[in-house]
Scaffold this active site. Sequence first.
Site, mmCIF file in Angstrom:
data_model
loop_
_atom_site.group_PDB
_atom_site.id
_atom_site.type_symbol
_atom_site.label_atom_id
_atom_site.label_comp_id
_atom_site.label_asym_id
_atom_site.label_seq_id
_atom_site.Cartn_x
_atom_site.Cartn_y
_atom_site.Cartn_z
ATOM 1 N N PRO A 9 11.450 -13.995 -44.815
ATOM 2 C CA PRO A 9 11.437 -15.304 -45.478
ATOM 3 C C PRO A 9 10.278 -15.454 -46.466
ATOM 4 O O PRO A 9 10.259 -16.387 -47.263
ATOM 5 C CB PRO A 9 11.317 -16.299 -44.314
ATOM 6 C CG PRO A 9 10.888 -15.509 -43.132
ATOM 7 C CD PRO A 9 11.295 -14.096 -43.366
ATOM 8 N N GLU B 159 7.882 -11.767 -34.513
ATOM 9 C CA GLU B 159 7.088 -12.585 -35.431
ATOM 10 C C GLU B 159 6.946 -11.945 -36.808
ATOM 11 O O GLU B 159 6.392 -12.540 -37.718
ATOM 12 C CB GLU B 159 5.692 -12.828 -34.845
ATOM 13 C CG GLU B 159 5.678 -13.794 -33.677
ATOM 14 C CD GLU B 159 6.277 -15.144 -34.043
ATOM 15 O OE1 GLU B 159 5.752 -15.799 -34.948
ATOM 16 O OE2 GLU B 159 7.277 -15.519 -33.414
ATOM 17 N N ARG C 7 29.806 -5.264 -53.893
ATOM 18 C CA ARG C 7 30.923 -5.767 -54.700
ATOM 19 C C ARG C 7 30.690 -5.580 -56.205
ATOM 20 O O ARG C 7 31.617 -5.689 -56.996
ATOM 21 C CB ARG C 7 31.256 -7.222 -54.342
ATOM 22 C CG ARG C 7 30.181 -8.202 -54.684
ATOM 23 C CD ARG C 7 30.443 -9.531 -54.020
ATOM 24 N NE ARG C 7 31.718 -10.113 -54.436
ATOM 25 C CZ ARG C 7 31.946 -10.629 -55.625
ATOM 26 N NH1 ARG C 7 31.002 -10.594 -56.537
ATOM 27 N NH2 ARG C 7 33.112 -11.160 -55.908
ATOM 28 N N ASP D 162 32.500 -13.935 -61.880
ATOM 29 C CA ASP D 162 31.891 -14.581 -60.722
ATOM 30 C C ASP D 162 30.967 -15.705 -61.136
ATOM 31 O O ASP D 162 30.347 -15.655 -62.197
ATOM 32 C CB ASP D 162 31.003 -13.587 -59.952
ATOM 33 C CG ASP D 162 31.812 -12.627 -59.121
ATOM 34 O OD1 ASP D 162 33.016 -12.851 -58.965
ATOM 35 O OD2 ASP D 162 31.211 -11.659 -58.630
HETATM 36 N N1 ADE Z 1 14.272 -12.842 -41.852
HETATM 37 C C1 ADE Z 1 14.100 -14.037 -41.282
HETATM 38 N N2 ADE Z 1 14.406 -15.034 -42.117
HETATM 39 C C2 ADE Z 1 14.794 -14.442 -43.301
HETATM 40 C C3 ADE Z 1 15.220 -14.938 -44.554
HETATM 41 N N3 ADE Z 1 15.322 -16.240 -44.801
HETATM 42 N N4 ADE Z 1 15.507 -14.046 -45.510
HETATM 43 C C4 ADE Z 1 15.396 -12.724 -45.281
HETATM 44 N N5 ADE Z 1 14.993 -12.210 -44.108
HETATM 45 C C5 ADE Z 1 14.683 -13.048 -43.114
#
Ligand code: ADE
Length: 234
Positions: free
Chosen positions: A89, A116, A154, A169
């Site tokens: 994230p 974590e 794709r 697309d």
């Molecule tokens: N791992 C945990 N959350 C994630 C996300 N939002 N994007 C990519 N990998 C992740």
Amino acid sequence: MRIDVLTLFPEVFEPFLASSIVGRAVTSGLVEIACTNFRDFTHDKHRSVDDRPFSGGPGMVMMCGPVFDAVEHVSRGCEVEATKILLTPQGERLNQRIVSELSRDSHLVLLCGHYEGFDERIRLGLRPREISIGDYVLSGGEAAAIVLVDAVVRLLPGALGHEDGAANDSFSDGLLEHPQYTRPRTYRDMEVPEVLLSGNHAEIEAWRRRESIERTRDRRPDLLKESDGPNEHP
Ligand code: ADE
């Protein structure tokens, strides 16, 4: 193209890799996709891949050893250095431009984290590209890797099985795709727009473009600002 997915849960990928467009691309040899378990690169009797953080606090952290060893294993004998991607994230947010860039690489190695997160030395030592699929936290990188593989595969020439491929697309030209209709012409009093039945290709093309711009203005005005600006989409 070759894609190596490094994960603690290779079984998650099986049905996805065998289905639909990705499944067909694998069967026809457009892409070779292999899943490798980090746990196969452990050396203790518990097959540990994670440990407690030195900084204290809850949760566990993915250890360097199994991750470095798994990456080296899938890179062995490869002439061209693979593009390593860590799903997190904290990474740059995935979009169609990045997907398109990645679709031109010959070898992707995707690292799916759990717990974590990763020991920071995995970032420092492997220097992966870090990618997030959105501003929310998943319990692991697997779902994100599936999203990435689907979007990339794709775009491989021949994957969609029709000549235009992904050209129409949403996002391919910075716009959302126009609405689509199929038979029947009338359904519960809702009609297919007349122009689509006219057979006039120039008018249909103009309609598609107008609808595409209008839809983008309504739903994602940020895309018009981001791409070539409103002057390009009168
Ligand atoms: N791992 C945990 N959350 C994630 C996300 N939002 N994007 C990519 N990998 C992740």
